[in-house]
Design a protein around this motif. Structure first.
Motif, mmCIF file in Angstrom:
data_model
loop_
_atom_site.group_PDB
_atom_site.id
_atom_site.type_symbol
_atom_site.label_atom_id
_atom_site.label_comp_id
_atom_site.label_asym_id
_atom_site.label_seq_id
_atom_site.Cartn_x
_atom_site.Cartn_y
_atom_site.Cartn_z
ATOM 1 N N ASP A 140 0.810 -1.223 0.000
ATOM 2 C CA ASP A 140 0.000 0.000 0.000
ATOM 3 C C ASP A 140 0.843 1.271 0.000
ATOM 4 N N ARG A 142 3.108 2.163 2.228
ATOM 5 C CA ARG A 142 3.632 2.538 3.540
ATOM 6 C C ARG A 142 4.991 1.892 3.763
ATOM 7 N N ASP A 349 -3.116 12.906 -0.080
ATOM 8 C CA ASP A 349 -2.401 11.663 -0.348
ATOM 9 C C ASP A 349 -0.915 11.890 -0.098
#
Length: 447
Positions: A140, A142, A349
C-alpha cells in the motif's frame, strides 16, 4: 495526510531536526526523530548558512537563538596562493539580502534545532541511541522500517510501520541504501580535506571569509563568533584541501568515506600550506591554534533519478550529498525540510505530497551537485592560477570583471540564493488547521 499521521525521521542532524520542526509548523504533531547517537554531541566544525536557509529558519522562529551564537558573514574574498586578491563580494545584508548569511558552528546550529524539537513536539519526539537499519515499501506504499537500539554491548531490534518515512541519515544513509540496493560507497575524487576550529585573537583574523589557493590545493578560513568579552578571541573555522599523495592514498579507503570525525595531527598536512598569508590572516597560524584536526576524503553521491518510493523519501545529504563548495550542504538541507513539510501539508495523499516535494527539489539539487563537481564559484581560483600561475598585479587583466560577476551570479541562481529568489517571502508557509490532540506514538528503545 492528516495531523494525526505518524512521520518517522531517520537521522537527527540538521536535515532531520529541521524536517521535524517544519512538519510541526505545518500542523503535524506526531513526528518522531530517531538518531543513532545517544546524545547530541558537539561534533563537526563550522558552516555558512545562506540567506535562503536563514529565511526558512526565521520563519520557524529560530533566528534570534541562532544569531546569539553565530556571526553575520559580511564579505567573501577569493585569493590566489601568491597573495593576489581575485575578488571581494559583500554578503548577506550588505549584498542587499533581507536576511543575513550566518557563519556558525554546526554544534550550535544542531543544539538550537534539537532544543526546539523537544520544546515544541515534546521530549519523546527525539530519541537517541536508535537507528533505522533498513526500510521496505509495503504494497500500500507505507514503509516498514527496522530499528536497532544500542546501549553499550546491549542491542535490541524492532520494526515499525509509520505513515511516512523521511531518510535524513546522511551520506551513508540506510534509507537511501534500502531504496537503491547495490549503490555502494560514496565516490571519492582523490582530494583530502582537513577541518577544525580554532580560537584566536580577533585582530589576527579580520572580519571576512577567505578562500585561497591554486588549481591543486585550497584553504577556507572565516570567523564565526563575536570577540569574547573575557579575552578578545573569536572562534574561527578552517578547512584545507589537496590531492592525496606522498603515500597517503590509503586514507581514501572506503571505510573513511563519510567519516567526519577521524582525528589527525596537524603536522601531517600543515607543511603543504607554509607561508600562506592573505591580508594579514596566516593560515598556518590559525590551524596551529586548533585543539584538534579531522581528515576525510572529499566525497559526494551520484545524483539519483528519484528520491521517493511510496511513502518514503530522502532529504539533505541522504538525497544529494555534494562536495563542500559554495556553502550549500546545510543550506539546502534546511530548504529541503521546509519544502517537504509544505508539500505534505498541501496533499491529502502522502504519495502525491512526496512526489510534489521531489519535483520541486530534485532537479535543482542535481544541477547543484554537478555544479559543485565543476568547483562552483571557487573555479575563479583555478582560472586565476591557470592564466597567471606566478601571480598578477591586476586581476581584471587575467579574469575580466564581467566574467567574475557571471560566475558568481550563475552559481547563486543554481542554488536559489540569488537576491531575487532569496528575498521573496518563504514559499513554504503552509499550515494546517489545528486538530484535536492525539498522544504521540513513542518509539521506545527496543530490547
Amino acid at each position: 495526510m492528516t495531523p494525526t499521521s505518524h512521520v518517522v525521521v531517520a537521522g537527527g542532524g540538521v536535515a532531520g531536526l529541521t524536517a521535524a520542526l517544519a512538519l510541526h509548523a505545518a500542523g503535524f504533531d506526531r513526528v518522531t526523530v530517531v538518531e543513532a547517537a545517544r546524545t547530541n554531541r558537539p561534533v563537526g566544525a563550522g558552516l555558512n548558512l545562506m540567506p535562503n536557509a536563514v529565511r526558512e529558519l526565521d520563519a520557524l522562529g529560530l533566528l534570534g537563538r541562532l544569531e546569539a551564537g553565530a556571526l553575520r558573514t559580511r564579505e567573501l574574498r577569493y585569493y590566489h596562493r601568491s597573495g593576489g586578491l581575485i575578488s571581494r563580494e559583500p554578503r548577506g545584508l550588505g549584498a542587499g539580502y533581507r536576511w543575513p548569511q550566518l557563519s556558525i558552528h554546526r554544534a550550535h546550529l544542531q543544539q538550537v534545532l534539537a532544543d526546539a524539537v523537544r520544546e515544541r513536539l515534546g521530549p519523546a519526539a527525539l530519541i537517541g541511541g536508535v537507528r533505522v537499519t533498513h526500510a521496505e515499501t509495503l504494497p500500500d506504499g507505507r514503509p516498514r522500517i527496522q530499528l536497532e537500539h544500542r546501549d553499550g554491548a546491549v542491542r535490541g531490534r524492532a520494526s515499525l510501520e509509520p505513515d511516512v518515512l523521511i531518510g535524513a541519515d546522511g551520506i551513508r544513509s540506510a534509507v537511501r541504501a534500502s531504496l537503491n540496493p547495490g549503490e555502494g560507497s560514496p565516490p571519492w575524487n582523490g582530494m583530502l580535506v582537513w577541518r577544525g576550529v580554532s580560537r584566536i585573537p580577533a585582530r589576527a583574523i579580520g572580519g571576512f571569509m577567505l578562500i585561497a589557493g591554486d588549481d591543486r590545493q585550497k584553504a577556507v578560513v572565516y570567523p564565526m563568533s563575536r570577540p569574547s568579552e573575557a579575552d578578545g578571541t573569536v572562534l574561527v573555522n578552517w578547512a584545507l584541501a589537496r590531492p592525496a599523495g606522498d603515500g597517503i592514498e590509503e586514507r581514501g579507503r572506503e571505510e573513511y568515506r563519510g567519516d567526519w570525525n577521524r582525528a589527525v595531527p596537524v603536522e601531517t598536512f600543515l607543511h603543504h600550506f607554509e607561508g600562506w598569508e592573505f591580508d594579514g590572516v596566516s593560515v598556518p597560524g590559525v590551524v596551529e591554534a586548533a585543539e584538534a584536526a579531522h581528515e576525510y576524503p572529499m566525497v559526494d553521491r551520484e545524483p539519483l533519478t528519484r528520491w521517493t518510493r511510496g511513502r518514503t523519501t530522502l532529504v539533505g545529504d541522504a538525497a544529494h550529498a555534494m562536495y563542500p563548495i559554495g556553502s550549500n550542504g546545510a543550506t539546502q538541507s534546511i530548504v529541503d525540510a521546509r519544502a517537504l513539510a509544505h508539500a505534505l501539508a498541501r496533499h491529502r495523499d502522502p504519495e502525491a505530497g512526496l512526489a510534489a516535494y521531489e519535483e520541486d527539489r530534485r532537479p535543482a539539487m542535481t544541477a547543484l551537485q554537478r555544479a559543485n563537481r565543476r568547483l562552483g564559484p571557487e573555479v575563479v581560483i583555478d582560472l586565476a592560477h591557470q592564466r597567471a600561475p606566478d601571480g598578477f598585479t591586476d586581476i581584471h587583466r587575467v579574469i575580466p570583471a564581467s566574467e567574475l560577476a557571471a560566475i558568481a551570479a550563475r552559481y547563486a541562481a543554481t542554488g536559489a540564493f540569488d537576491p531575487a529568489s532569496a528575498n521573496r517571502d518563504t514559499p513554504y508557509a503552509t499550515r494546517r488547521p489545528p486538530a484535536p490532540a492525539v498522544p504521540a506514538l513513542p518509539v521506545s528503545a527496543p530490547r
